[in-house]
Each structure stands twice: as C-alpha cells, then as structure tokens.
Design a protein around this motif. Structure first.
Motif, PDB file in Angstrom:
ATOM      1  N   CYS A 297       0.801  -1.225   0.000  1.00 19.94           N
ATOM      2  CA  CYS A 297       0.000   0.000   0.000  1.00 19.94           C
ATOM      3  C   CYS A 297       0.835   1.277   0.000  1.00 19.94           C
ATOM      4  O   CYS A 297       0.312   2.355  -0.297  1.00 19.94           O
ATOM      5  CB  CYS A 297      -0.932   0.019   1.213  1.00 19.94           C
ATOM      6  SG  CYS A 297      -2.200  -1.271   1.180  1.00 19.94           S
ATOM      7  N   GLY A 298       2.109   1.205   0.361  1.00 19.65           N
ATOM      8  CA  GLY A 298       2.931   2.403   0.409  1.00 19.65           C
ATOM      9  C   GLY A 298       4.402   2.064   0.497  1.00 19.65           C
ATOM     10  O   GLY A 298       4.792   0.893   0.497  1.00 19.65           O
ATOM     11  N   TYR A 299       5.223   3.086   0.600  1.00 18.27           N
ATOM     12  CA  TYR A 299       6.669   2.913   0.635  1.00 18.27           C
ATOM     13  C   TYR A 299       7.168   2.694   2.061  1.00 18.27           C
ATOM     14  O   TYR A 299       6.536   3.111   3.041  1.00 18.27           O
ATOM     15  CB  TYR A 299       7.346   4.135   0.033  1.00 18.27           C
ATOM     16  CG  TYR A 299       6.961   4.385  -1.406  1.00 18.27           C
ATOM     17  CD1 TYR A 299       7.586   3.703  -2.442  1.00 18.27           C
ATOM     18  CD2 TYR A 299       5.945   5.283  -1.721  1.00 18.27           C
ATOM     19  CE1 TYR A 299       7.224   3.917  -3.760  1.00 18.27           C
ATOM     20  CE2 TYR A 299       5.578   5.506  -3.040  1.00 18.27           C
ATOM     21  CZ  TYR A 299       6.215   4.823  -4.052  1.00 18.27           C
ATOM     22  OH  TYR A 299       5.843   5.023  -5.351  1.00 18.27           O
ATOM     23  N   LYS A 300       8.325   2.042   2.162  1.00 19.25           N
ATOM     24  CA  LYS A 300       8.857   1.668   3.466  1.00 19.25           C
ATOM     25  C   LYS A 300       9.039   2.883   4.379  1.00 19.25           C
ATOM     26  O   LYS A 300       8.693   2.842   5.562  1.00 19.25           O
ATOM     27  CB  LYS A 300      10.187   0.939   3.299  1.00 19.25           C
ATOM     28  CG  LYS A 300      10.800   0.478   4.614  1.00 19.25           C
ATOM     29  CD  LYS A 300      12.090  -0.289   4.395  1.00 19.25           C
ATOM     30  CE  LYS A 300      12.687  -0.738   5.731  1.00 19.25           C
ATOM     31  NZ  LYS A 300      13.955  -1.480   5.529  1.00 19.25           N
ATOM     32  N   ALA A 301       9.601   3.960   3.854  1.00 17.18           N
ATOM     33  CA  ALA A 301       9.851   5.144   4.673  1.00 17.18           C
ATOM     34  C   ALA A 301       8.571   5.796   5.163  1.00 17.18           C
ATOM     35  O   ALA A 301       8.590   6.545   6.144  1.00 17.18           O
ATOM     36  CB  ALA A 301      10.682   6.156   3.889  1.00 17.18           C
ATOM     37  N   PHE A 302       7.447   5.513   4.498  1.00 13.77           N
ATOM     38  CA  PHE A 302       6.168   6.116   4.868  1.00 13.77           C
ATOM     39  C   PHE A 302       5.315   5.184   5.732  1.00 13.77           C
ATOM     40  O   PHE A 302       4.138   5.466   5.953  1.00 13.77           O
ATOM     41  CB  PHE A 302       5.389   6.505   3.617  1.00 13.77           C
ATOM     42  CG  PHE A 302       5.965   7.676   2.878  1.00 13.77           C
ATOM     43  CD1 PHE A 302       5.538   8.969   3.140  1.00 13.77           C
ATOM     44  CD2 PHE A 302       6.953   7.501   1.915  1.00 13.77           C
ATOM     45  CE1 PHE A 302       6.068  10.047   2.459  1.00 13.77           C
ATOM     46  CE2 PHE A 302       7.490   8.571   1.220  1.00 13.77           C
ATOM     47  CZ  PHE A 302       7.052   9.849   1.498  1.00 13.77           C
ATOM     48  N   GLN A 303       5.893   4.107   6.214  1.00 16.88           N
ATOM     49  CA  GLN A 303       5.159   3.227   7.121  1.00 16.88           C
ATOM     50  C   GLN A 303       4.960   3.934   8.454  1.00 16.88           C
ATOM     51  O   GLN A 303       5.893   4.507   9.019  1.00 16.88           O
ATOM     52  CB  GLN A 303       5.919   1.921   7.337  1.00 16.88           C
ATOM     53  CG  GLN A 303       5.171   0.919   8.218  1.00 16.88           C
ATOM     54  CD  GLN A 303       5.942  -0.373   8.417  1.00 16.88           C
ATOM     55  OE1 GLN A 303       7.091  -0.502   7.994  1.00 16.88           O
ATOM     56  NE2 GLN A 303       5.318  -1.335   9.069  1.00 16.88           N
ATOM     57  N   VAL A 304       3.734   3.894   8.975  1.00 21.01           N
ATOM     58  CA  VAL A 304       3.412   4.569  10.235  1.00 21.01           C
ATOM     59  C   VAL A 304       2.694   3.607  11.166  1.00 21.01           C
ATOM     60  O   VAL A 304       2.153   2.575  10.739  1.00 21.01           O
ATOM     61  CB  VAL A 304       2.542   5.831  10.012  1.00 21.01           C
ATOM     62  CG1 VAL A 304       3.289   6.868   9.193  1.00 21.01           C
ATOM     63  CG2 VAL A 304       1.217   5.471   9.347  1.00 21.01           C
ATOM     64  N   THR A 305       2.712   3.942  12.436  1.00 25.10           N
ATOM     65  CA  THR A 305       1.971   3.193  13.444  1.00 25.10           C
ATOM     66  C   THR A 305       0.948   4.120  14.088  1.00 25.10           C
ATOM     67  O   THR A 305       1.101   5.344  14.066  1.00 25.10           O
ATOM     68  CB  THR A 305       2.899   2.621  14.520  1.00 25.10           C
ATOM     69  OG1 THR A 305       3.585   3.711  15.183  1.00 25.10           O
ATOM     70  CG2 THR A 305       3.925   1.678  13.911  1.00 25.10           C
TER      71      THR A 305
ATOM     72  N   ALA B  55      15.790   8.933   3.597  1.00 24.36           N
ATOM     73  CA  ALA B  55      14.354   8.810   3.318  1.00 24.36           C
ATOM     74  C   ALA B  55      14.000   9.563   2.037  1.00 24.36           C
ATOM     75  O   ALA B  55      14.682  10.525   1.662  1.00 24.36           O
ATOM     76  CB  ALA B  55      13.543   9.355   4.486  1.00 24.36           C
ATOM     77  N   PRO B  56      12.922   9.164   1.355  1.00 27.90           N
ATOM     78  CA  PRO B  56      12.509   9.836   0.121  1.00 27.90           C
ATOM     79  C   PRO B  56      11.724  11.119   0.377  1.00 27.90           C
ATOM     80  O   PRO B  56      10.800  11.444  -0.360  1.00 27.90           O
ATOM     81  CB  PRO B  56      11.652   8.782  -0.573  1.00 27.90           C
ATOM     82  CG  PRO B  56      11.049   8.005   0.540  1.00 27.90           C
ATOM     83  CD  PRO B  56      12.104   7.960   1.619  1.00 27.90           C
TER      84      PRO B  56
END
Length: 286
Positions: free
Chosen positions: A68-76, A133-134
């Motif tokens: 669903c998204g990029y690794k750097a944009f993973q959030v909790t 990060a991007p």
C-alpha cells in the motif's frame, strides 16, 4: 502468447504493424470517465488514526498491507497518534497534506524543557537522521540553533549575548570552573548544510541545528513550543502516480521487494497501458 505465424516472407513486416494497430485500438476502447478511474487511483483504501487519514504514499501498520505504500512512509497508530516507524528517532506525524505532498513531524525523543540540549552527546541531527528517506526537510522551516559552552572571551566582565538569543537553563552542565551558559537562537530560512563559522559571540559551540516550522511572533525564548509544533517535510509522491495505471482499469501497488510503484494488469503482465513498458512477444517464423 503464441508468436506470429506468417505464410510468406513478404508479409513479415505486417505482424508487428498489426500488433501495434491492435494495441492502439485497445487503448482507444478503454474506459476514460472519472467514475471508471476513481476507484483505482490509490493502491489501498484510506485508514483513520486520530484526526489523520492514512493512505498512499503512507501505509498503516496492522491495517494496510505492505504493497500500500513505501517503506519510509510506514506509520503506526498508538493512542490515536501517528508515528513514523522506520526512523532512528521517534517522530510523531502531526499533520499531512496530500495536496501539497508534505507533512509535519515532531521529535518526541527531545526533552520537553530543552535542558539536554546543553549536552552534545544527547543531540540528534534531523537532517542526517532523515537523509536516506525519500522526503526532505522543507526550506519553509526556520533554523533553531542551540548554543552551549558559552564562556565569554576571558575578560573579567563578560560581554552581553546578542539580543536575538535567549538564555537556556543549563546550570548543571559545565566544566566545573564556572557555570556553562547555553542559548537558543531562532534564525532565518532553514538550510540543511548551514554551518556557523567560529568564532561566535561568547565563544559558544553549536550543539544542534533544528528545523522548526515557526509561527507569527515566535522568538528564541519559545524554543520549547517551537520544537513541539514540529517541522515540515516534503516529498514527490501524489495520487497522480497511479493515474496512468488506473486509466486502463488496472491497479497499481508498491512492490515490496524493490519499494517501487508497479501496475498490475488484468492479464498479469506489465504493459505500457499500465504505466510500465511495451512487452511485445518475440516473433517466430514458420
């Protein structure tokens, strides 16, 4: 897919031409209305955490799948607060602007009273922490310098600090001979590689340079509030990244292996219509 069969050598050039014509006809027949594109514009459905809506290029742990998204944009999502998951320091996401491809974060590891900014060993550099990060620290931020070990010029009477500085409470930090003094300085436009050439007034040492978004009327004495309000990050990802793929009725997603956006065609292939490459089969002569 079978190769092209031609009855005579003179018709050899007709096969690729026919394939190209067929491709153009298929493209012309694909749905182009907004309603047909609307449901496939983004890889995954939005998820909610607190007052923030999470979707591409972000993805929410435990709700969204990896594509669903990029690794750097993973959030909790913790206690209705959003945090970046894959950064060294703990950054809380305070706001997201999908229209402007930007978001605001604050470093929750920083001391609330600013006292530890007197200790060089406890300072993290936001620009180096996020360098891989991007996204980048926006130039719309301002520079907040923290200056420590301000011992003066050795005169009996130390000179006064500049009026643009605000003194911090660092009475417990020093070399033992005299109480060390530390100051906060709210400067101008943020520049990630900015350095202050010595000597500085009072022989101060720059212990940290922090980006802060700032607000009208803010001054150096407001460093606590400035840090809590965070700073602005920018990136180059938008919902239009999937537009070419969605225009063909197909679905785009982020490939978990190489962290790149791909278009998943209905026939399982990557075609030009899906925003990738022309994948023409090899010709065979029989």
């Amino acid at each position: 897919m079978h190769g092209c069969r031609v009855p005579a050598a003179g018709l050899l050039l007709l096969c690729p031409a026919a394939m190209l014509l067929l491709a153009l006809l298929l493209l012309a027949s694909l749905p182009t209305t907004a309603a047909a594109v609307n449901t496939s514009t983004l890889p995954c459905e939005p998820a909610q955490c607190g007052n923030l809506s999470i979707y591409y290029p972000f993805w929410l742990t435990g709700t969204h799948q990896r594509h669903c998204g990029y690794k750097a944009f993973q959030v909790t999502c913790e206690e209705r607060k959003v945090y970046l998951k894959n950064s060294y320091w703990a950054y809380q996401v305070l706001d997201i602007s999908y229209e402007n491809s930007s978001f605001v974060v604050t470093n929750v590891n920083l001391p609330e009273d600013g006292g530890s900014f007197c200790d060089l060993s406890l300072i993290g550099n936001a620009s180096s922490d996020l360098s891989a990060a991007p996204f980048k620290i926006s130039g719309r931020n301002r520079e907040l310098f923290f200056l420590s070990d301000c011992q003066g010029q050795g005169q009996a009477r130390q000179p006064s600090p500049p009026s643009s500085w605000a003194q911090m409470n660092c009475s417990d930090y020093g070399d033992g001979s005299a109480a060390a003094k530390s100051f906060a300085w709210l400067a101008g436009k943020y520049r990630p590689d900015d350095t202050l050439k010595p000597p500085l007034p009072l022989n101060c040492t720059v212990s940290s340079l922090m980006p802060v978004l700032g607000y009208q009327g803010a001054g150096p004495a407001d460093y606590d509030r400035l840090m809590n309000l965070g700073f602005l990050l920018e990136h180059n990802f938008t919902a239009e990244d999937c537009a070419a793929c969605a225009s063909t009725g197909d679905r785009c997603s982020v490939d978990p292996d190489d962290d790149q956006l791909v278009c998943n065609c209905s026939d399982g292939q990557y075609w030009f219509f899906c925003g990738q490459y022309v994948n023409l089969p090899a010709l065979t002569i029989q």
